[in-house]
Design an enzyme around this catalytic site. Sequence first.
Site, PDB file in Angstrom:
ATOM      1  N   HIS A 159       0.854  -1.194   0.000  1.00 31.95           N
ATOM      2  CA  HIS A 159       0.000   0.000   0.000  1.00 31.95           C
ATOM      3  C   HIS A 159       0.881   1.232   0.000  1.00 31.95           C
ATOM      4  O   HIS A 159       1.956   1.247   0.616  1.00 31.95           O
ATOM      5  CB  HIS A 159      -0.908  -0.002   1.236  1.00 31.95           C
ATOM      6  CG  HIS A 159      -2.050   0.953   1.153  1.00 31.95           C
ATOM      7  ND1 HIS A 159      -1.912   2.293   1.452  1.00 31.95           N
ATOM      8  CD2 HIS A 159      -3.357   0.775   0.794  1.00 31.95           C
ATOM      9  CE1 HIS A 159      -3.088   2.893   1.299  1.00 31.95           C
ATOM     10  NE2 HIS A 159      -3.969   2.004   0.892  1.00 31.95           N
ATOM     11  N   ASP A 204      -7.808  -4.433  -0.478  1.00 32.13           N
ATOM     12  CA  ASP A 204      -8.354  -4.632  -1.818  1.00 32.13           C
ATOM     13  C   ASP A 204      -8.276  -6.097  -2.242  1.00 32.13           C
ATOM     14  O   ASP A 204      -9.158  -6.596  -2.940  1.00 32.13           O
ATOM     15  CB  ASP A 204      -7.588  -3.769  -2.828  1.00 32.13           C
ATOM     16  CG  ASP A 204      -7.709  -2.287  -2.533  1.00 32.13           C
ATOM     17  OD1 ASP A 204      -8.837  -1.822  -2.342  1.00 32.13           O
ATOM     18  OD2 ASP A 204      -6.669  -1.608  -2.468  1.00 32.13           O
TER      19      ASP A 204
END
Length: 430
Positions: free
Chosen positions: A306, A364
């Site tokens: 991320h 995600d």
Amino acid sequence: MTEQSAKFTLGSDSSDMAVMSGTIGPDVVDVTSLYKNTGLFTFDPGFSSTASCESKITYIDGDEGILLHRGYSIDELAEKGDYLETCYLLLYGELPTAREKQDFVYRVTRHTMVHEQMNRFFTGFRRDAHPMAVMVGCVGALSAFYHDSTDIADPHQRMVASLRMIAKMPTIAAMAYKYHIGQPFVYPRNDLAYAENFLHMCFAVPCEPYRINPVLAKAMDRIFTLHADHEQNASTSTVRLAGSSGANPFACIAAGIACLWGPAHGGANEAALNMLMEIGTKDRIPEFIGRAKDKNDPFRLMGFGHRVYKNYDPRAKIMQQTCHEVLDELGIKDDPLLEVAMELERIALTDPYFVEKKLYPNVDFYSGITLKALGFPTTMFTVLFAVARTVGWIAQWKEMIEDPKQRIGRPRQLYTGAPQRGYLPVDERS
């Protein structure tokens, strides 16, 4: 907020600037007077070292893997509370009492219907249009249907607009889905909870009753909670920038949806699932792992790591648990795509390359798998993200409007084009 001082020196000239300290997190240098005092701008592409505003809503510590909403950790909110409770917290600053929550849920529930003329609005889109394209158009059009909540100077209208956005976004999203697959719209029901109502509007059909599965409804609610707000990300910054001009809230949220559509932002879970489909089967995983480790190969493992979190994404742990709960409830064990996902998860958590680079599965990765198991096509993934993030956008917009220091956004630039030059008539140009 305490203030210190920093000195900027260029040659023989110097300028003092305030150093501001928040409740937690890094201090910031106030450069608002830099150009006035020195004639210089700062240069920060992507604004990764720039605080664009002061906010009390969400705090992220990417190094430590911390995400707080109004001081409450995301894991506690997702595990012990529900989405509408988080919505109340983001909007009003405190968790609601039992009576406040009951009143808030009642008000949101009674705003879930959309204007009946919105039904005809959908027929202007092609059936094969991407649902996010439909969302941008329909949400922006809300300002044409609800004139009584577009005056941003009126606190009551701001409150009504906030409730309408939170309440109607799931309805519009479900309508976009139904239109996309060619099924009739399903009206919201006031006897259902927020996530239950959304699943009902998406998957019920007129010819048979739809049974709400509590495990799936809880998973949907958690997904909404985990995506409710994420500080000054691209779409939130877009909403704030649009709002700084005085645009109405519906237009600002439509701008946020348009930004969220980008594959580097809200489309990441869709990209992660597309990657799993590209890999196809477990036996091909070593090939793709090798490509991911090859610096000369443009292939990237989507759903891992991320930009903000340099440690484990705090949302991923809860999403992982929720993902496995859904798969167990539905009895999904032999899906090739999910087998690929579970093997990739195992490798990412044990392979020294991934562990050293902290390329852990992020929210995600797990949300994409979960949403597929729930029955949503990949084209709907970013739409669901938009439904969840609406409360964060509206809370950030509301905070910005009520900030007395708020000014219209106007970033500066480092110009590298042609200097001033004279105009030549067309017949004199070589």
